[in-house]
Write a protein that holds these residues in place. Sequence first.
Motif, PDB file in Angstrom:
ATOM      1  N   MET A  78       0.853  -1.189   0.000  1.00 14.82           N
ATOM      2  CA  MET A  78       0.000   0.000   0.000  1.00 14.82           C
ATOM      3  C   MET A  78       0.894   1.246   0.000  1.00 14.82           C
ATOM      4  O   MET A  78       1.119   1.868   1.038  1.00 14.82           O
ATOM      5  CB  MET A  78      -0.930  -0.022   1.228  1.00 14.82           C
ATOM      6  CG  MET A  78      -1.746   1.234   1.425  1.00 14.82           C
ATOM      7  SD  MET A  78      -2.719   1.683  -0.023  1.00 14.82           S
ATOM      8  CE  MET A  78      -3.244   3.314   0.395  1.00 14.82           C
ATOM      9  N   PRO A  79       1.471   1.595  -1.172  1.00 16.33           N
ATOM     10  CA  PRO A  79       2.364   2.767  -1.257  1.00 16.33           C
ATOM     11  C   PRO A  79       1.549   4.055  -1.334  1.00 16.33           C
ATOM     12  O   PRO A  79       0.913   4.357  -2.348  1.00 16.33           O
ATOM     13  CB  PRO A  79       3.127   2.513  -2.565  1.00 16.33           C
ATOM     14  CG  PRO A  79       2.206   1.685  -3.396  1.00 16.33           C
ATOM     15  CD  PRO A  79       1.364   0.876  -2.448  1.00 16.33           C
ATOM     16  N   THR A  80       1.557   4.828  -0.281  1.00 13.93           N
ATOM     17  CA  THR A  80       0.670   5.984  -0.176  1.00 13.93           C
ATOM     18  C   THR A  80       1.046   7.115  -1.131  1.00 13.93           C
ATOM     19  O   THR A  80       0.233   8.021  -1.357  1.00 13.93           O
ATOM     20  CB  THR A  80       0.673   6.523   1.260  1.00 13.93           C
ATOM     21  OG1 THR A  80       2.021   6.829   1.648  1.00 13.93           O
ATOM     22  CG2 THR A  80       0.100   5.494   2.220  1.00 13.93           C
ATOM     23  N   THR A  81       2.248   7.097  -1.696  1.00 11.29           N
ATOM     24  CA  THR A  81       2.634   8.171  -2.623  1.00 11.29           C
ATOM     25  C   THR A  81       2.049   7.971  -4.015  1.00 11.29           C
ATOM     26  O   THR A  81       1.972   8.919  -4.802  1.00 11.29           O
ATOM     27  CB  THR A  81       4.165   8.265  -2.726  1.00 11.29           C
ATOM     28  OG1 THR A  81       4.675   6.980  -3.110  1.00 11.29           O
ATOM     29  CG2 THR A  81       4.775   8.711  -1.416  1.00 11.29           C
ATOM     30  N   ILE A  82       1.652   6.746  -4.347  1.00 16.67           N
ATOM     31  CA  ILE A  82       1.132   6.483  -5.690  1.00 16.67           C
ATOM     32  C   ILE A  82      -0.211   5.758  -5.666  1.00 16.67           C
ATOM     33  O   ILE A  82      -0.743   5.411  -6.717  1.00 16.67           O
ATOM     34  CB  ILE A  82       2.136   5.658  -6.527  1.00 16.67           C
ATOM     35  CG1 ILE A  82       2.427   4.313  -5.854  1.00 16.67           C
ATOM     36  CG2 ILE A  82       3.417   6.446  -6.758  1.00 16.67           C
ATOM     37  CD1 ILE A  82       3.300   3.387  -6.698  1.00 16.67           C
ATOM     38  N   ALA A  83      -0.768   5.502  -4.481  1.00 13.39           N
ATOM     39  CA  ALA A  83      -2.042   4.780  -4.385  1.00 13.39           C
ATOM     40  C   ALA A  83      -2.851   5.314  -3.220  1.00 13.39           C
ATOM     41  O   ALA A  83      -2.320   5.964  -2.307  1.00 13.39           O
ATOM     42  CB  ALA A  83      -1.799   3.277  -4.235  1.00 13.39           C
ATOM     43  N   GLY A  96      -2.178   8.450 -13.392  1.00 11.25           N
ATOM     44  CA  GLY A  96      -0.835   8.609 -13.933  1.00 11.25           C
ATOM     45  C   GLY A  96       0.176   7.677 -13.315  1.00 11.25           C
ATOM     46  O   GLY A  96       1.322   7.601 -13.786  1.00 11.25           O
ATOM     47  N   SER A  97      -0.192   6.958 -12.246  1.00 17.52           N
ATOM     48  CA  SER A  97       0.745   6.063 -11.547  1.00 17.52           C
ATOM     49  C   SER A  97       0.386   4.594 -11.736  1.00 17.52           C
ATOM     50  O   SER A  97       0.932   3.727 -11.049  1.00 17.52           O
ATOM     51  CB  SER A  97       0.763   6.392 -10.043  1.00 17.52           C
ATOM     52  OG  SER A  97       1.206   7.706  -9.818  1.00 17.52           O
ATOM     53  N   GLU A  98      -0.533   4.303 -12.639  1.00 16.48           N
ATOM     54  CA  GLU A  98      -1.000   2.924 -12.797  1.00 16.48           C
ATOM     55  C   GLU A  98       0.130   1.969 -13.176  1.00 16.48           C
ATOM     56  O   GLU A  98       0.266   0.883 -12.584  1.00 16.48           O
ATOM     57  CB  GLU A  98      -2.101   2.865 -13.867  1.00 16.48           C
ATOM     58  CG  GLU A  98      -3.398   3.575 -13.486  1.00 16.48           C
ATOM     59  CD  GLU A  98      -3.364   5.068 -13.807  1.00 16.48           C
ATOM     60  OE1 GLU A  98      -4.399   5.735 -13.619  1.00 16.48           O
ATOM     61  OE2 GLU A  98      -2.289   5.551 -14.262  1.00 16.48           O
ATOM     62  N   ALA A  99       0.958   2.346 -14.147  1.00 10.08           N
ATOM     63  CA  ALA A  99       2.037   1.456 -14.602  1.00 10.08           C
ATOM     64  C   ALA A  99       3.072   1.244 -13.511  1.00 10.08           C
ATOM     65  O   ALA A  99       3.563   0.123 -13.292  1.00 10.08           O
ATOM     66  CB  ALA A  99       2.685   2.033 -15.863  1.00 10.08           C
ATOM     67  N   VAL A 100       3.419   2.328 -12.824  1.00  8.09           N
ATOM     68  CA  VAL A 100       4.405   2.216 -11.736  1.00  8.09           C
ATOM     69  C   VAL A 100       3.861   1.338 -10.615  1.00  8.09           C
ATOM     70  O   VAL A 100       4.567   0.482 -10.064  1.00  8.09           O
ATOM     71  CB  VAL A 100       4.770   3.616 -11.189  1.00  8.09           C
ATOM     72  CG1 VAL A 100       5.659   3.497  -9.961  1.00  8.09           C
ATOM     73  CG2 VAL A 100       5.459   4.444 -12.264  1.00  8.09           C
ATOM     74  N   PHE A 101       2.587   1.534 -10.268  1.00  5.95           N
ATOM     75  CA  PHE A 101       1.966   0.735  -9.216  1.00  5.95           C
ATOM     76  C   PHE A 101       2.001  -0.747  -9.580  1.00  5.95           C
ATOM     77  O   PHE A 101       2.371  -1.596  -8.749  1.00  5.95           O
ATOM     78  CB  PHE A 101       0.527   1.193  -8.991  1.00  5.95           C
ATOM     79  CG  PHE A 101      -0.219   0.391  -7.958  1.00  5.95           C
ATOM     80  CD1 PHE A 101      -0.141   0.719  -6.622  1.00  5.95           C
ATOM     81  CD2 PHE A 101      -1.000  -0.704  -8.332  1.00  5.95           C
ATOM     82  CE1 PHE A 101      -0.830  -0.030  -5.665  1.00  5.95           C
ATOM     83  CE2 PHE A 101      -1.690  -1.455  -7.395  1.00  5.95           C
ATOM     84  CZ  PHE A 101      -1.606  -1.114  -6.057  1.00  5.95           C
ATOM     85  N   PRO A 218       9.508   6.497  -6.891  1.00  5.50           N
ATOM     86  CA  PRO A 218       8.109   6.903  -6.657  1.00  5.50           C
ATOM     87  C   PRO A 218       7.656   6.704  -5.216  1.00  5.50           C
ATOM     88  O   PRO A 218       6.615   7.248  -4.822  1.00  5.50           O
ATOM     89  CB  PRO A 218       7.317   5.994  -7.605  1.00  5.50           C
ATOM     90  CG  PRO A 218       8.301   5.571  -8.644  1.00  5.50           C
ATOM     91  CD  PRO A 218       9.603   5.475  -7.959  1.00  5.50           C
ATOM     92  N   LEU A 219       8.386   5.914  -4.430  1.00  6.19           N
ATOM     93  CA  LEU A 219       7.990   5.650  -3.046  1.00  6.19           C
ATOM     94  C   LEU A 219       8.715   6.590  -2.094  1.00  6.19           C
ATOM     95  O   LEU A 219       9.811   7.076  -2.385  1.00  6.19           O
ATOM     96  CB  LEU A 219       8.301   4.202  -2.670  1.00  6.19           C
ATOM     97  CG  LEU A 219       7.703   3.123  -3.564  1.00  6.19           C
ATOM     98  CD1 LEU A 219       7.998   1.741  -2.991  1.00  6.19           C
ATOM     99  CD2 LEU A 219       6.206   3.314  -3.740  1.00  6.19           C
ATOM    100  N   ALA A 220       8.099   6.826  -0.932  1.00  4.76           N
ATOM    101  CA  ALA A 220       8.752   7.614   0.114  1.00  4.76           C
ATOM    102  C   ALA A 220       9.884   6.770   0.694  1.00  4.76           C
ATOM    103  O   ALA A 220       9.622   5.717   1.278  1.00  4.76           O
ATOM    104  CB  ALA A 220       7.743   7.988   1.196  1.00  4.76           C
ATOM    105  N   PRO A 221      11.156   7.189   0.529  1.00  4.65           N
ATOM    106  CA  PRO A 221      12.262   6.333   0.940  1.00  4.65           C
ATOM    107  C   PRO A 221      12.438   6.287   2.452  1.00  4.65           C
ATOM    108  O   PRO A 221      12.169   7.266   3.151  1.00  4.65           O
ATOM    109  CB  PRO A 221      13.474   6.984   0.271  1.00  4.65           C
ATOM    110  CG  PRO A 221      13.097   8.437   0.185  1.00  4.65           C
ATOM    111  CD  PRO A 221      11.614   8.460  -0.064  1.00  4.65           C
ATOM    112  N   GLN A 222      12.886   5.152   2.938  1.00  2.36           N
ATOM    113  CA  GLN A 222      13.216   4.985   4.346  1.00  2.36           C
ATOM    114  C   GLN A 222      14.706   4.665   4.459  1.00  2.36           C
ATOM    115  O   GLN A 222      15.178   3.656   3.939  1.00  2.36           O
ATOM    116  CB  GLN A 222      12.407   3.844   4.983  1.00  2.36           C
ATOM    117  CG  GLN A 222      12.742   3.627   6.464  1.00  2.36           C
ATOM    118  CD  GLN A 222      12.143   2.336   7.001  1.00  2.36           C
ATOM    119  OE1 GLN A 222      12.340   1.269   6.436  1.00  2.36           O
ATOM    120  NE2 GLN A 222      11.407   2.432   8.096  1.00  2.36           N
TER     121      GLN A 222
END
Length: 591
Positions: A78-83, A96-101, A218-222
């Motif tokens: 559940m990546p909150t930056t793209i979903a 716009g984030s469908e392919a990345v997701f 695309p994800l919030a890095p940790q």
Amino acid sequence: MANIQELCMHCMQSKNGQGICPHCGYQERPQQPPLLPLRTVLQERYVVGTVLAENGEGASYIVWDQVLNSSVVIREFMPTTIAQRTGGLAVTPMEGSEAVFDALRRDFIGLSRSLARMRDIPALIPVYDIFETNGTAYSVSEHLDAVPLSNWLSRRGGHIGWEVARPLIMPLIAALSALHSAGVLHLAIAPENILVDSRGRFRLTGFSVNAAHLAHTPLAPQFIPGFAAYEQYAANDTCGAWTDVYGICGVLMYLLTGVIPKEAPKRVGNERLLVPSAVASTIPANVASAMAKGMRFDYAARTRTVEMLRDELSVSENVTGVLKELEKEEKKQQEEPGKPGKKSFLEKLQGNRPLVVTLLVATIVLFLACVGMGIVLAMQGGAQEGEASSAVSATSMLGLTSALDTSGVTSNDVLLSKKAPDTVGQNYLSIKNRTDLWPYVKLQLAGEVFDDSVPAGVIVKQEPEALTPIADGAEIQVYISKGPYEKSLTDVTSMDVVDAVADLSAQGFKCVVMYQESASVPANRVISTDPQPKTTLEYGSEVVLYVSEEQPQTSTSSSSSSQAPTSSQSSTSSSASSSSSESSSEVDAVG
């Protein structure tokens, strides 16, 4: 079956009708979106509890498995930056984030499958179910009775010695070797992602898709400060096995010193590792060197693989290694006596008994000569001459004393009352704590070497050598044998895969587990190995274990849920209870 309403959603034990859990003290409160609501039921089986951890990829929850009647852990992609969560539990990619997701969701499933195939590696936490629903993917793993590494270490004074750390860290390195062979990077190796189970074993957790631990994705890095390598911050597609080497060396430093390494960006221009002086002397030289090389700021200059790191930590030298080189150097000095040696005068004096005796005798003779001269002059009645002779005597003694002082020799050095014991040929583990044998010395393991003629664990060399004069409480550095560099592969056919991996790993081989269907060999038993048994292999060679795979059951969902299957059957049970053909196919792929 447990009453779900009576279960504490934090520890999954019965609250016994109380509002606050009597076991963990948790008072139930709603979980805020986009987290899953408490008591959400997935696959008509898993009851979701409180969140355990979350990052840019998604979140992990403690969950009650209604089939196994036990707690497990579920990871939701559940990546909150793209979903976002829409329509209840549904997860939908942003416009716009469908392919990345979709690409990252496939990475999540691929990672979960790889971990499921390695569920028999002791240092990893088993993944036994994967399914897709609500527009996203989930993985199910064992919930351990374990404590975080930081808590475990604090109970032991904040740090441990290398002899304690070594058998704990080596299984993690072996697990990383298997992961890297399968193309899996962890990228978040740190104390917070290592648990210590009830048997005292280190277990690696915190797996996520790579994008969750890299900048500019695309994800919030940790990033875990002190344990994330610099290339993760730079995100120039330069991460590899060496990135995990950085993390595991940071964990090793934390274990041995109690200190968290400086954050990678703050090491720019100064990559020295600051180690407290109180513990620096307790870290073997080869371990300190391995940590320094494994945490080099420049990844190109860093130790490249965990296999190389393991060898450096083990001082993996062949019979022509360290000890042979020392012997060659000693022979060279004996054959070329004209060349100046590298030992100081004090070292030569301590190791040369005849020289010590000669000095003592010379001192006594000089003293007696001076005394005799004084007596003669006194008998002649020459007071002035007597005073002069006394002055000569004093000058001579002062000259000798001055000569000893400038050579760094003291009376304690000359009159050493103890001698180094002879430990060569004895088993190190049998004598290392035998204070009754030599109460005036301490044995320190300096390294290990391969030796075809000496059994593993037996001391092959010591420094200083036996019978060398030493001070009370001196430290004896010993080197022990690792046995032959080449060994015959043990026949582990028909053994349980866990026992087989433990057996071969103890002999220094790297194990890769591959599953195959077999109608004649029971599940989780070794069918065959490659190479075949009795093949002569070098230390560190890779051995492939072909292991019998569990056969899928044909029972229906209702019959599966009528009884609690074992954990080894959980994958097929979940497959039977899945409501979609897509989720069932994912579980079958794991099985």
